[in-house]
Design a protein around this motif. Structure first.
Motif, short mmCIF file in Angstrom:
data_model
loop_
_atom_site.label_atom_id
_atom_site.label_comp_id
_atom_site.label_asym_id
_atom_site.label_seq_id
_atom_site.Cartn_x
_atom_site.Cartn_y
_atom_site.Cartn_z
N LYS A 298 0.81 -1.22 0.00
CA LYS A 298 0.00 0.00 0.00
C LYS A 298 0.84 1.27 0.00
O LYS A 298 0.34 2.35 -0.28
CB LYS A 298 -0.83 0.08 1.30
CG LYS A 298 -2.14 -0.64 1.31
CD LYS A 298 -2.83 -0.42 2.65
CE LYS A 298 -3.25 1.00 2.89
NZ LYS A 298 -4.51 1.42 2.36
N ARG B 225 1.93 2.25 2.92
CA ARG B 225 1.32 2.83 4.12
C ARG B 225 2.39 3.20 5.14
O ARG B 225 3.31 2.40 5.39
CB ARG B 225 0.36 1.81 4.73
CG ARG B 225 -0.46 2.28 5.93
CD ARG B 225 -1.43 1.17 6.31
NE ARG B 225 -2.24 1.37 7.49
CZ ARG B 225 -3.54 1.69 7.45
NH1 ARG B 225 -4.13 1.93 6.31
NH2 ARG B 225 -4.23 1.76 8.57
N SER C 171 -7.66 -0.62 4.03
CA SER C 171 -8.31 -0.45 2.74
C SER C 171 -7.33 -0.80 1.61
O SER C 171 -6.13 -0.49 1.71
CB SER C 171 -8.83 0.97 2.59
OG SER C 171 -7.81 1.90 2.90
N ASN D 247 -6.16 0.15 -1.16
CA ASN D 247 -5.79 1.20 -2.12
C ASN D 247 -4.34 1.61 -1.88
O ASN D 247 -3.77 1.29 -0.83
CB ASN D 247 -6.68 2.44 -1.91
CG ASN D 247 -6.67 2.91 -0.46
OD1 ASN D 247 -7.21 2.24 0.41
ND2 ASN D 247 -6.03 4.02 -0.22
N SER E 48 -10.41 5.21 -0.97
CA SER E 48 -10.57 3.78 -0.70
C SER E 48 -11.35 3.11 -1.83
O SER E 48 -12.20 3.74 -2.45
CB SER E 48 -11.30 3.60 0.63
OG SER E 48 -10.54 4.16 1.67
N HIS F 114 -5.35 12.06 2.74
CA HIS F 114 -6.24 10.96 2.42
C HIS F 114 -7.11 11.28 1.23
O HIS F 114 -7.48 12.43 1.05
CB HIS F 114 -7.20 10.75 3.59
CG HIS F 114 -6.95 9.53 4.38
ND1 HIS F 114 -6.22 9.52 5.52
CD2 HIS F 114 -7.36 8.25 4.20
CE1 HIS F 114 -6.20 8.30 6.02
NE2 HIS F 114 -6.87 7.51 5.23
MG MG Z 1 -7.42 3.49 4.33
#
Ligand code: MG
Ligand code: AMP
Length: 351
Positions: free
Chosen positions: A57, A59, A144, A146, A152, A236
């Motif tokens: 991701k 992330r 999520s 994405n 998302s 986001h």
């Molecule tokens: Mg998320």
């Protein structure tokens, strides 16, 4: 990495559950459908597999992930000191779009909680995914599905767009019903607190929790305040184009949007409008996407992320978004819209 993409149906359902659960047990990555948004799944008790989720991701490592369970027995292996109120919330809202935060037990790898002593858990309301968790016999880590920072995913195609070549399998099962991520409520503190608004609304929860609080950063978006939930501080849902959010009374919103359009004639403009206002833009030479009726914010929520992605696909220079009152489902919709617009809000004078 080759990504297997499977659209499930009645015929291949059991076979896909078996295949996906084998991958999960081997520490691989499987994207799964839920009723909120699609999740990027891995064995939540396997630290290395969870690290691979973050990598796929992009992330940030300090943003903890939610564990998805299929039974209360599974939940009780993951948490300690579970408060009594959670029994009632489980009865009323699980399986469903409510994530609860508890003190964690010592079987949880540090990668799940990003070093916190609490863990976020949810039981999703999708037959395939409940069967997958059961067959894997382990909680699924599932942020999520994405690329971090983007909207998302609410369809298998959205996941393929972001994660093709980065995960082992994507299981597609049509559009998600809710379209926004789950409500997050912290039950590890004295007064339960909503950290992220969602389809289980503040009003619905307060009926059972009179002392319910809400993280103040959800209501005021001052840059001085730090959200209690690590993930809420990040950029986001950002569409490629600059996006602006218009708030106030309905007529004022439309008037301000039209003024803005008039001042930006050279730009390719996308408008995210409610059904009631779509015809207002007939003569404006802009691209309008209909989010659904102002009277049905569930529909607006359902279409929101797909519409933002559609503007990316088409390629616009500027996106103007209609705002809503911040109560009930409007609170969750506005929370996502404010983030998508990086808090650039054109305020009207009237409520
Ligand atoms: Mg998320
Ligand atoms: P996502 O995985 O994209 O649905 O995001 C999960 C959200 O839950 C993020 O905003 C996380 O920061 C939040 N979250 C997960 N675990 C915790 C926790 N233990 N405490 C506070 N927030 C959490």
């Amino acid at each position: 990495m080759h990504t297997e993409y499977i659209e499930i149906n009645e015929i291949n359902f059991d076979e896909t559950v078996n295949k996906a659960s084998e991958l999960i047990r081997e520490g691989k990555l499987v994207v799964f459908p839920t009723e909120t948004v699609y999740g990027l799944g891995a064995d939540g008790l396997n630290g290395q597999a969870v690290r691979n989720v973050y990598a796929a991701k992009g992330r940030p490592l300090d943003n903890p992930v939610i564990l998805h369970v299929s039974s209360i027995e599974m939940l009780d292996r993951l948490v300690v000191d579970r408060p009594e109120i959670s029994d009632l919330l489980i009865e009323k809202f699980w399986p469903g779009p409510l994530t609860m935060i508890f003190k964690k037990s010592n079987i949880i790898p540090k990668e799940i909680t990003a070093g916190l002593d609490t863990v976020a858990v949810r039981m999703p309301n999708r037959k395939f995914t409940l069967s997958l968790i059961k067959a894997s016999d382990t909680p699924l880590a599932g942020p999520s599905a994405n690329t971090s920072g983007k909207s998302s995913p609410t369809s298998g195609e959205h996941c393929r767009h972001d994660l093709d070549g980065k995960v082992d399998m994507i299981v597609s099962d049509g559009d998600t019903e809710v379209g926004l991520e789950s409500t997050v409520i912290d039950l590890s503190v004295k007064n339960p607190m909503i950290l992220r608004p969602g389809a289980v609304t503040f009003e619905m929860l307060r009926a059972y929790i009179p002392n319910l609080e809400i993280d103040s950063t959800i209501l005021e978006s001052s840059s001085d305040l730090i959200p209690k939930s690590p993930g809420q501080k990040y950029k986001h849902y950002a569409p490629d184009a600059e996006a602006l959010l218009f708030t106030g009374g309905n007529e004022e919103i439309v008037r301000n949007m039209k003024e803005y359009i008039a001042k930006n004639r050279t730009k390719k403009i996308g408008v995210l409008s409610t059904t009631e206002n779509v015809s207002e833009f007939d003569r404006e030479n802009v691209l309008v996407l209909d989010m659904g009726s102002r009277d049905n914010l569930n529909e607006v929520a359902h279409r929101l992320f797909g519409s933002l992605r559609e503007f990316d696909r088409i390629g616009v220079d500027l996106i103007l978004c209609e705002g809503f009152e911040e109560n009930e489902m409007g609170l969750a919709v506005m929370n996502r819209l404010k983030k998508a617009c990086s808090n650039k809000i054109i305020k009207g004078e009237n409520k």
